[in-house]
Design a protein around this motif. Structure first.
Motif, PDB file in Angstrom:
ATOM      1  N   ARG A 187      31.021  32.888  41.570  1.00 58.76           N
ATOM      2  CA  ARG A 187      31.174  31.538  42.092  1.00 58.76           C
ATOM      3  C   ARG A 187      31.832  31.571  43.462  1.00 58.76           C
ATOM      4  O   ARG A 187      31.500  30.766  44.332  1.00 58.76           O
ATOM      5  CB  ARG A 187      32.006  30.684  41.130  1.00 58.76           C
ATOM      6  CG  ARG A 187      31.186  30.213  39.945  1.00 58.76           C
ATOM      7  CD  ARG A 187      31.962  29.255  39.111  1.00 58.76           C
ATOM      8  NE  ARG A 187      32.565  30.055  38.027  1.00 58.76           N
ATOM      9  CZ  ARG A 187      33.524  29.660  37.236  1.00 58.76           C
ATOM     10  NH1 ARG A 187      34.050  28.465  37.396  1.00 58.76           N
ATOM     11  NH2 ARG A 187      33.981  30.427  36.292  1.00 58.76           N
TER      12      ARG A 187
ATOM     13  N   GLU B 233      35.066  23.282  53.041  1.00 55.26           N
ATOM     14  CA  GLU B 233      34.858  22.393  51.898  1.00 55.26           C
ATOM     15  C   GLU B 233      34.622  23.193  50.617  1.00 55.26           C
ATOM     16  O   GLU B 233      35.135  22.847  49.559  1.00 55.26           O
ATOM     17  CB  GLU B 233      33.682  21.449  52.158  1.00 55.26           C
ATOM     18  CG  GLU B 233      33.982  20.394  53.202  1.00 55.26           C
ATOM     19  CD  GLU B 233      32.768  19.536  53.554  1.00 55.26           C
ATOM     20  OE1 GLU B 233      31.741  19.609  52.859  1.00 55.26           O
ATOM     21  OE2 GLU B 233      32.873  18.783  54.532  1.00 55.26           O
ATOM     22  N   ILE B 234      33.868  24.267  50.731  1.00 52.90           N
ATOM     23  CA  ILE B 234      33.619  25.136  49.576  1.00 52.90           C
ATOM     24  C   ILE B 234      34.932  25.762  49.109  1.00 52.90           C
ATOM     25  O   ILE B 234      35.236  25.773  47.923  1.00 52.90           O
ATOM     26  CB  ILE B 234      32.570  26.218  49.902  1.00 52.90           C
ATOM     27  CG1 ILE B 234      31.199  25.567  50.089  1.00 52.90           C
ATOM     28  CG2 ILE B 234      32.523  27.292  48.813  1.00 52.90           C
ATOM     29  CD1 ILE B 234      30.156  26.481  50.688  1.00 52.90           C
TER      30      ILE B 234
ATOM     31  N   ASP C 247      37.941  24.620  49.578  1.00 55.30           N
ATOM     32  CA  ASP C 247      38.761  23.564  48.980  1.00 55.30           C
ATOM     33  C   ASP C 247      38.327  23.293  47.544  1.00 55.30           C
ATOM     34  O   ASP C 247      39.158  23.148  46.654  1.00 55.30           O
ATOM     35  CB  ASP C 247      38.664  22.268  49.796  1.00 55.30           C
ATOM     36  CG  ASP C 247      39.565  22.273  51.015  1.00 55.30           C
ATOM     37  OD1 ASP C 247      40.500  23.100  51.069  1.00 55.30           O
ATOM     38  OD2 ASP C 247      39.328  21.438  51.912  1.00 55.30           O
ATOM     39  N   THR C 248      37.023  23.218  47.329  1.00 53.39           N
ATOM     40  CA  THR C 248      36.497  22.964  45.994  1.00 53.39           C
ATOM     41  C   THR C 248      36.886  24.084  45.028  1.00 53.39           C
ATOM     42  O   THR C 248      37.362  23.832  43.920  1.00 53.39           O
ATOM     43  CB  THR C 248      34.955  22.815  46.026  1.00 53.39           C
ATOM     44  OG1 THR C 248      34.627  21.741  46.904  1.00 53.39           O
ATOM     45  CG2 THR C 248      34.399  22.547  44.646  1.00 53.39           C
ATOM     46  N   VAL C 249      36.716  25.318  45.474  1.00 52.83           N
ATOM     47  CA  VAL C 249      37.069  26.473  44.643  1.00 52.83           C
ATOM     48  C   VAL C 249      38.565  26.469  44.352  1.00 52.83           C
ATOM     49  O   VAL C 249      38.987  26.675  43.218  1.00 52.83           O
ATOM     50  CB  VAL C 249      36.645  27.802  45.317  1.00 52.83           C
ATOM     51  CG1 VAL C 249      37.226  29.002  44.601  1.00 52.83           C
ATOM     52  CG2 VAL C 249      35.134  27.905  45.370  1.00 52.83           C
ATOM     53  N   SER C 250      39.380  26.215  45.373  1.00 54.69           N
ATOM     54  CA  SER C 250      40.826  26.254  45.180  1.00 54.69           C
ATOM     55  C   SER C 250      41.284  25.159  44.229  1.00 54.69           C
ATOM     56  O   SER C 250      42.159  25.379  43.395  1.00 54.69           O
ATOM     57  CB  SER C 250      41.567  26.154  46.514  1.00 54.69           C
ATOM     58  OG  SER C 250      41.355  24.913  47.120  1.00 54.69           O
ATOM     59  N   GLN C 251      40.677  23.988  44.315  1.00 57.12           N
ATOM     60  CA  GLN C 251      41.034  22.911  43.397  1.00 57.12           C
ATOM     61  C   GLN C 251      40.603  23.255  41.981  1.00 57.12           C
ATOM     62  O   GLN C 251      41.346  23.038  41.026  1.00 57.12           O
ATOM     63  CB  GLN C 251      40.393  21.602  43.841  1.00 57.12           C
ATOM     64  CG  GLN C 251      41.014  21.025  45.089  1.00 57.12           C
ATOM     65  CD  GLN C 251      40.237  19.843  45.628  1.00 57.12           C
ATOM     66  OE1 GLN C 251      39.207  19.458  45.088  1.00 57.12           O
ATOM     67  NE2 GLN C 251      40.734  19.265  46.709  1.00 57.12           N
ATOM     68  N   LYS C 252      39.420  23.818  41.834  1.00 57.49           N
ATOM     69  CA  LYS C 252      38.899  24.149  40.515  1.00 57.49           C
ATOM     70  C   LYS C 252      39.757  25.194  39.817  1.00 57.49           C
ATOM     71  O   LYS C 252      39.990  25.128  38.619  1.00 57.49           O
ATOM     72  CB  LYS C 252      37.457  24.637  40.634  1.00 57.49           C
ATOM     73  CG  LYS C 252      36.797  24.887  39.298  1.00 57.49           C
ATOM     74  CD  LYS C 252      35.317  25.058  39.456  1.00 57.49           C
ATOM     75  CE  LYS C 252      34.699  25.151  38.074  1.00 57.49           C
ATOM     76  NZ  LYS C 252      33.329  24.785  38.056  1.00 57.49           N
TER      77      LYS C 252
END
Length: 87
Positions: free
Chosen positions: A85, A9-10, A12-17
């Protein structure tokens, strides 16, 4: 190494950001450096690997994908804020 659900999940969040292409890669492993590597070590490893897998020097499809992964990893790890981050 298996990633936990939380780690995925982390990532995924980083990749989307950051608009990343390979959300589950370990950038340190991609650049063949330790997590404690200095900025200089990260840069040196990137340059070495980028030459090896550069599409102009290595025509294989696998090399092109590896080159893209290297660039993505370097974009994150070369910037202290993004690296913080990511870590």
């Amino acid at each position: 190494q298996n990633l936990s659900t939380m780690e995925k999940e982390i990532f995924d969040t980083v990749s989307q950001k950051f608009g990343l292409l390979y959300p589950f890669q370990d950038y340190y492993k991609t650049l063949e450096v330790e997590r404690s590597a200095s900025q200089d070590e990260i840069s040196k490893s990137f340059r070495k690997l980028a030459r090896r897998y550069h599409p102009d020097l290595n025509k294989g499809k696998e090399a092109e994908d590896k080159f893209k992964q290297l660039n993505e990893a370097y974009e994150v790890l070369k910037d202290p804020e993004k690296r913080g981050r990511y870590d």
